[in-house]
Design a protein around this motif. Structure first.
Motif, short mmCIF file in Angstrom:
data_model
loop_
_atom_site.label_atom_id
_atom_site.label_comp_id
_atom_site.label_asym_id
_atom_site.label_seq_id
_atom_site.Cartn_x
_atom_site.Cartn_y
_atom_site.Cartn_z
N PHE A 51 42.49 33.37 37.04
CA PHE A 51 41.86 33.33 35.93
C PHE A 51 40.31 33.28 35.46
N GLY A 52 39.81 33.33 36.47
CA GLY A 52 38.13 33.25 36.14
C GLY A 52 37.61 32.76 37.50
N VAL A 53 36.10 32.37 37.17
CA VAL A 53 35.10 32.05 38.42
C VAL A 53 34.72 30.78 38.13
N PHE A 54 34.65 29.97 39.22
CA PHE A 54 34.04 28.55 39.22
C PHE A 54 32.59 28.64 39.62
N VAL A 55 31.99 28.28 38.58
CA VAL A 55 30.50 28.04 38.92
C VAL A 55 29.81 26.71 38.73
N LEU A 64 34.38 26.30 34.57
CA LEU A 64 35.10 27.67 34.62
C LEU A 64 34.66 28.78 33.85
N LEU A 65 34.24 29.91 34.20
CA LEU A 65 33.99 30.95 33.42
C LEU A 65 35.47 31.76 33.47
N HIS A 66 36.22 31.53 32.11
CA HIS A 66 37.42 32.18 32.34
C HIS A 66 37.32 33.84 32.09
N SER A 68 38.58 35.83 30.21
CA SER A 68 38.56 36.29 28.94
C SER A 68 37.15 36.31 28.32
N GLU A 69 36.48 35.69 28.93
CA GLU A 69 34.91 35.66 28.69
C GLU A 69 34.15 36.65 29.13
N VAL A 70 34.66 37.42 30.18
CA VAL A 70 33.92 38.11 31.17
C VAL A 70 34.07 39.70 30.67
N PRO A 71 33.09 40.60 30.21
CA PRO A 71 33.24 41.83 29.73
C PRO A 71 33.76 42.69 30.68
N GLY A 72 35.04 42.89 30.94
CA GLY A 72 35.43 43.79 32.07
C GLY A 72 36.29 42.85 32.98
N ARG A 73 36.94 43.43 34.02
CA ARG A 73 37.56 42.73 35.07
C ARG A 73 36.67 41.88 35.90
N LEU A 74 37.37 41.03 36.59
CA LEU A 74 36.43 40.03 37.37
C LEU A 74 35.86 40.70 38.57
N GLU A 75 36.63 41.79 38.88
CA GLU A 75 35.95 42.59 40.05
C GLU A 75 34.74 43.04 39.66
N ASP A 99 33.82 24.10 30.10
CA ASP A 99 34.16 25.74 29.57
C ASP A 99 32.71 26.29 29.75
N LEU A 100 32.90 27.61 30.20
CA LEU A 100 31.34 28.15 30.39
C LEU A 100 31.73 29.62 29.71
N GLY A 101 30.78 30.15 29.15
CA GLY A 101 30.86 31.55 28.40
C GLY A 101 29.81 32.51 29.40
#
Length: 715
Positions: A51-55, A64-66, A68-75, A99-101
């Motif tokens: 569901f996202g990336v922990f920073v 958490l950078l969810h 849904s905030e990422v412009p594309g897939r996490l990979e 929450d991170l953006g």
């Protein structure tokens, strides 16, 4: 009270509220509650989940950078655990969840300053301090002046040919374009041997910069920007036009464009002080400096920057214009498919492609505004697909594709004054804050009727050019600088998606094969043979293309306010057997079938002079604000017609008509406006537009529209 490091205004801390988002912060607190929402922070990737990336933000807080905030897939991020990244803190919850953006800026150079968010400091926006130097960073200005005399002992390190005074590059102030606090001071342009107080703090006097370096006999050879990659470590001379100028908390960064490409040139006076303040975007300049590579990107460490005029400037502009004309011209004028209506406007397509290509070469952003329909998305993304490789090749910065092309869906089938006001506001802010050139606006499926005139005139006030690409009916007085319209040339309408794909093929011939299947996706009715043959050259079956059309139509609705480039690209250019296509198209079918089943029993059938009509009260018999939108629902209902010649959709204060080519909706609206002068009837768009009126006059207007359509068809 302190002073804003960017604009110099008084503020509590080191940055004012206006420029807080221009700065990246280092967090030295211990609790999530000490974070400041809205700020951008430097962090470290801690780990990944579905569901996202922990920073990690600082040493004690993780957010958490969810996805849904990422412009594309996490990979697609290409991040690994331990990587340094930049994120925005959007919210801190009562349970300490953070929450991170997403931040499009992922390099030091993209921020105009770096500050420390330390709850134990006098304010939570302080200058970084080097532990070994104590408070030197907080007193960078006074420290630099106090040490000026000591620096003069090393004349080679303290004098530059251009006479550009500098501060102490190691004073603990982190510069956006430096590698960090340990960067060698010799890497910054050196100061004049005379004391700073004897000179203007803003840089060398104009008269001292007026004479070009080569008259002194020590100027290096001129090197085209495209060749700088082979000259890292060399002292060179580059000449061209400034595309932008942005002030960081350290150096001033000028983006210089010549006939071969663009490169950043960093000029340093002292921390946060504008170098060469009289030089701005659009000036022709000569820069002398050493070619460096900063975090993987080329940069010229500027020793001297001279604004050219007279013959020198004319020679540079002539060289650039000649090269730009050659580079901007499409490599081929061959159409993607043989469509007679498009063939008739080949010259207009070439003119539009040339304007788009030239904007890329001139380092001007290209803003693609398209209708939020399947046709609009196909055309807009085709143009975007053609632009991306050109931008990557043209600009050295790794994130150039996010700065120099933007695709934004429109709320309506017109480019309205609301749209233009927002675009102009963004344009002026980019020019003011980052020194960016005004963009080229490419209007797709809009901009060709009277409703767009006011908006286009607003762009013209600010010298922003516009290209309009519309396969439908247009007005004679269309005000775009370049108009691509088959109907204006006397041809039949062309699907705007197909027209946009034809244009994209001229913009970049290298992506032609990527475009073969796009026109077929844009058609809801019978597909012309030329585009069917083109699609047959791909791996996409007719059934898959139909599924793609449905999937794009669904995403066009849900992304109408916040478009995501990568999801559309995954659909249009993913594997033909990708389950994503089937998944999204199934959702389309389910939602559309539900709405059709809801609306069909409420179609009112009536006749007028031998013409069969079906009328649907959209407000009463559809689920408003949910998929499908009104236009798409009416299109689907009309394609299933078996009882009526004309479908009329009535919604609040609007009427939409679906029929054959025999009905000129705009003319019908004008007729009704004459008959009912108090009903506020206004036709919108060209002959395939809609009719607006006062909602209290709905019954009278509907009767008058039906009568006018029957009369028009009878003639």
């Amino acid at each position: 009270m302190g002073t804003c490091i960017i604009c110099g205004t008084s503020t509590d801390g080191r940055v004012c509220d206006t420029h807080e988002e221009d700065v990246a912060f280092e967090f030295r607190g211990r609790s999530p509650s000490q974070l400041t929402p809205g700020r951008y922070y430097r962090g470290t990737v801690d780990g990944f989940a579905d569901f996202g990336v922990f920073v990690d933000i600082g040493d004690s807080v993780t957010g958490l950078l969810h996805r849904s905030e990422v412009p594309g897939r996490l990979e697609s991020l290409g991040w690994d655990a331990g990587d340094e990244v930049y994120v925005q803190v959007t919210d801190v919850h009562d349970n300490d969840n953070v929450d991170l953006g997403w931040s499009i800026r992922q390099a030091d150079r993209d921020f105009r300053g770096h500050l420390v968010d330390d709850p134990d400091a006098e304010s939570n926006a302080e200058l970084p301090e080097d532990d070994a130097e104590g408070e030197a960073g907080a007193e960078a200005d006074s420290g630099a002046e106090a040490e000026a005399g000591d620096e003069q002992d090393d004349s080679e390190a303290s004098t530059a040919d251009g006479g550009q005074p500098v501060g102490d590059a190691d004073a603990g102030f982190e510069f956006a374009d430096e590698t960090g606090p340990d960067a060698d001071a010799a890497e910054a342009p050196a100061t004049e041997s005379e004391a700073p107080e004897d000179r203007e703090r803003s840089g060398p006097a104009t008269e001292e910069r007026a004479e070009p370096d080569d008259e002194a006999g020590d100027a290096p050879e001129r090197v085209p920007v495209a060749d700088l990659d082979d000259r890292v470590g060399d002292r060179v001379r580059v000449e061209g036009e400034l595309a932008s100028a942005r002030q960081t908390s350290g150096p001033t960064v000028f983006e210089l464009a010549d006939e071969t490409g663009t490169v950043d040139c960093a000029a340093f006076v002292e921390a946060g002080v504008r170098a060469y303040p009289d030089t701005e975007a659009g000036d022709v300049v000569r820069v002398v400096g050493e070619v460096e590579r900063r975090r993987g990107e080329l940069q010229v460490e500027t020793e001297d920057l001279v604004e050219l005029d007279g013959e020198d400037a004319r020679a540079v502009r002539a060289r650039m214009d000649e090269a730009l004309d050659e580079r901007a011209a499409p490599e081929t004028t061959d159409l993607l498919a043989d469509d007679p209506a498009v063939q008739a406007i080949t010259d207009d397509l070439v003119a539009a492609a040339t304007a788009i290509r030239r904007a890329v070469v001139e380092a001007r952003p290209v803003i693609v505004r398209h209708t939020a329909t399947a046709e609009g998305y196909v055309a807009g993304t085709a143009i975007e697909r053609a632009l991306l490789p050109l931008i990557r090749d043209e600009h050295a910065r790794e994130d150039a594709e996010y700065h120099y092309v933007d695709r934004r869906p429109l709320d309506d089938a017109f480019y309205t004054i609301d749209d233009a006001t927002g675009d102009v506001t963004d344009m002026l802010e980019a020019a003011e804050r980052h020194g960016e050139k005004h963009p080229l606006f490419v209007l797709v499926g809009a901009g060709s009727t009277d409703e767009s005139t006011d908006a286009l005139e607003l762009l013209d006030v600010y010298d922003a050019d516009a290209v309009a690409v519309d396969g439908g009916y247009t007005h004679e007085a269309a005000a775009a600088d370049v108009l691509v319209s088959p109907t204006k040339a006397g041809e039949d309408p062309v699907n705007t998606g197909a027209l946009g794909a034809q244009l994209a093929a001229l913009v970049n011939t290298d992506v032609r094969e990527d475009l073969y299947h796009l026109p077929a996706i844009a058609y809801w009715d019978e597909l012309p043979d030329a585009y069917a043959e083109l699609a047959a050259r791909t791996d996409y079956s007719p059934e898959t293309l139909a599924d793609l059309r449905d999937a794009i139509a669904l995403e066009a609705f849900y992304q109408s306010y916040e478009d995501k480039r990568e999801l559309i690209a995954d659909l249009l250019w993913g594997d033909a057997e990708d389950s994503l296509i089937e998944h999204v198209s199934d959702q389309f079918s389910e939602r559309l079938e539900t709405e059709i089943a809801t609306a069909e029993p409420h179609l009112a059938v009536r006749g007028e002079d031998g013409v069969a009509f079906e009328v649907l009260d959209v407000d009463d018999y559809t689920h408003q604000y949910d998929f499908p939108p009104v236009d798409l629902l009416l299109d689907a209902l009309y394609r299933r017609r078996d009882r009526a010649d004309v479908l009329v959709g009535v919604s609040g204060d609007e009427i939409r008509v679906r029929s054959g080519d025999t009905v000129d909706v705009h003319a019908v609206g004008e007729t009704v406006a004459d008959e009912l002068p108090d009903a506020g009837v206004v036709p919108r768009g060209a002959r395939d537009g809609r009719i607006e009126f006062l909602s209290g006059e709905q019954d009278r207007v509907v009767d008058a529209v039906v009568e006018a359509i029957a009369d028009q068809r009878g003639h």
